[in-house]
Design a protein around this motif. Structure first.
Motif, PDB file in Angstrom:
ATOM      1  N   MET A  28       5.357  -5.467 -11.747  1.00 15.88           N
ATOM      2  CA  MET A  28       5.553  -4.808  -9.825  1.00 15.88           C
ATOM      3  C   MET A  28       4.175  -4.585  -9.425  1.00 15.88           C
ATOM      4  O   MET A  28       3.413  -3.512  -9.821  1.00 15.88           O
ATOM      5  N   ASN A  29       3.815  -4.930  -7.886  1.00 16.19           N
ATOM      6  CA  ASN A  29       2.711  -5.068  -7.636  1.00 16.19           C
ATOM      7  C   ASN A  29       2.354  -3.687  -6.599  1.00 16.19           C
ATOM      8  O   ASN A  29       2.753  -4.206  -5.406  1.00 16.19           O
ATOM      9  N   TYR A  30       1.567  -3.558  -6.858  1.00 10.80           N
ATOM     10  CA  TYR A  30       1.138  -1.531  -5.973  1.00 10.80           C
ATOM     11  C   TYR A  30       0.447  -2.332  -4.787  1.00 10.80           C
ATOM     12  O   TYR A  30       0.625  -2.038  -4.339  1.00 10.80           O
ATOM     13  N   GLU A  31      -0.343  -2.797  -4.772  1.00  8.43           N
ATOM     14  CA  GLU A  31      -1.312  -3.173  -3.722  1.00  8.43           C
ATOM     15  C   GLU A  31      -0.152  -3.784  -2.319  1.00  8.43           C
ATOM     16  O   GLU A  31      -0.742  -3.631  -1.613  1.00  8.43           O
ATOM     17  N   ILE A  32       0.075  -5.185  -3.502  1.00  8.68           N
ATOM     18  CA  ILE A  32       1.315  -6.026  -2.369  1.00  8.68           C
ATOM     19  C   ILE A  32       1.867  -4.939  -1.950  1.00  8.68           C
ATOM     20  O   ILE A  32       2.319  -4.538  -0.030  1.00  8.68           O
ATOM     21  N   GLU A  33       2.816  -3.980  -2.265  1.00 13.32           N
ATOM     22  CA  GLU A  33       3.631  -2.889  -1.933  1.00 13.32           C
ATOM     23  C   GLU A  33       2.618  -1.604  -1.075  1.00 13.32           C
ATOM     24  O   GLU A  33       3.167  -1.061   0.007  1.00 13.32           O
ATOM     25  N   ILE A  34       1.719  -0.896  -0.920  1.00 12.26           N
ATOM     26  CA  ILE A  34       0.700  -0.279  -0.061  1.00 12.26           C
ATOM     27  C   ILE A  34      -0.058  -0.866   1.011  1.00 12.26           C
ATOM     28  O   ILE A  34       0.413  -0.276   1.902  1.00 12.26           O
ATOM     29  N   GLN A  35       0.287  -2.300   1.108  1.00 12.04           N
ATOM     30  CA  GLN A  35      -0.264  -3.057   1.941  1.00 12.04           C
ATOM     31  C   GLN A  35       0.802  -2.854   2.876  1.00 12.04           C
ATOM     32  O   GLN A  35       0.782  -2.737   4.249  1.00 12.04           O
ATOM     33  N   SER A  36       2.464  -3.916   2.666  1.00 13.33           N
ATOM     34  CA  SER A  36       3.080  -3.600   3.276  1.00 13.33           C
ATOM     35  C   SER A  36       3.484  -2.016   4.633  1.00 13.33           C
ATOM     36  O   SER A  36       3.838  -2.082   5.146  1.00 13.33           O
ATOM     37  N   ILE A  37       2.616  -1.057   3.226  1.00 11.82           N
ATOM     38  CA  ILE A  37       3.445   0.458   3.766  1.00 11.82           C
ATOM     39  C   ILE A  37       2.008   0.604   4.641  1.00 11.82           C
ATOM     40  O   ILE A  37       2.518   1.389   6.022  1.00 11.82           O
ATOM     41  N   VAL A  38       0.978  -0.078   4.694  1.00 11.14           N
ATOM     42  CA  VAL A  38       0.222   0.572   5.571  1.00 11.14           C
ATOM     43  C   VAL A  38       0.439  -0.161   7.036  1.00 11.14           C
ATOM     44  O   VAL A  38       0.168   0.744   7.707  1.00 11.14           O
ATOM     45  N   ALA A  39       1.072  -1.859   6.587  1.00 16.07           N
ATOM     46  CA  ALA A  39       0.930  -3.123   7.738  1.00 16.07           C
ATOM     47  C   ALA A  39       2.254  -2.054   9.002  1.00 16.07           C
ATOM     48  O   ALA A  39       2.469  -1.847  10.098  1.00 16.07           O
ATOM     49  N   ASP A  40       3.735  -1.356   8.112  1.00 15.39           N
ATOM     50  CA  ASP A  40       4.672  -0.907   9.008  1.00 15.39           C
ATOM     51  C   ASP A  40       4.187   0.380   9.374  1.00 15.39           C
ATOM     52  O   ASP A  40       4.729   0.846  10.707  1.00 15.39           O
ATOM     53  N   ASN A  41       2.950   1.638   8.815  1.00 14.12           N
ATOM     54  CA  ASN A  41       2.526   2.340   9.302  1.00 14.12           C
ATOM     55  C   ASN A  41       1.827   2.212  10.791  1.00 14.12           C
ATOM     56  O   ASN A  41       2.037   2.875  12.151  1.00 14.12           O
ATOM     57  N   GLN A  42       1.485   0.949  10.636  1.00 17.67           N
ATOM     58  CA  GLN A  42       0.091   0.870  12.017  1.00 17.67           C
ATOM     59  C   GLN A  42       1.533   0.062  13.200  1.00 17.67           C
ATOM     60  O   GLN A  42       0.877   0.418  14.453  1.00 17.67           O
TER      61      GLN A  42
END
Length: 105
Positions: free
Chosen positions: A1-15
């Protein structure tokens, strides 16, 4: 699992959610400003209407009071046994002549 992609997705959703909330906030603020301006205009109009009504009431009350006072003066003059005294009797130098008790000279 790629945590960087998951974190970027969460940040994008948050933004995205933050932007939506900011837009909603701005829309509500603008609506409130418009409503406030409309409310102020309505209050000013009501105050003006009330002021005009109060002035009209005061004018009518003053006219009514003047009429009552004139009627009261008229009634008092009729009840004074026919003796009519001029309002400016004290200032009139000839008033003494007309107020004398005897007309025999």
């Amino acid at each position: 699992m790629n945590y960087e992609i998951e974190i970027q997705s969460i940040v994008a959703d948050n933004q995205r959610a933050t932007r939506m909330l900011q837009e909603e906030y701005e829309e509500m603020r603008q609506r409130l400003t418009r409503n406030g301006a409309e409310l102020v205009a309505a209050m000013e109009e009501a105050e003006e209407r009330i002021r005009v009504e109060v002035e009209e009431h005061e004018r009518l009350a003053a006219e009514e009071r003047e009429q009552r006072e004139a009627i009261a003066r008229s009634i008092a003059a009729r009840k004074s046994k026919g003796v009519v005294t001029p309002i400016d009797g004290d200032d009139d130098p000839e008033s003494e002549y007309y107020r004398r008790k005897s007309w025999l000279i």
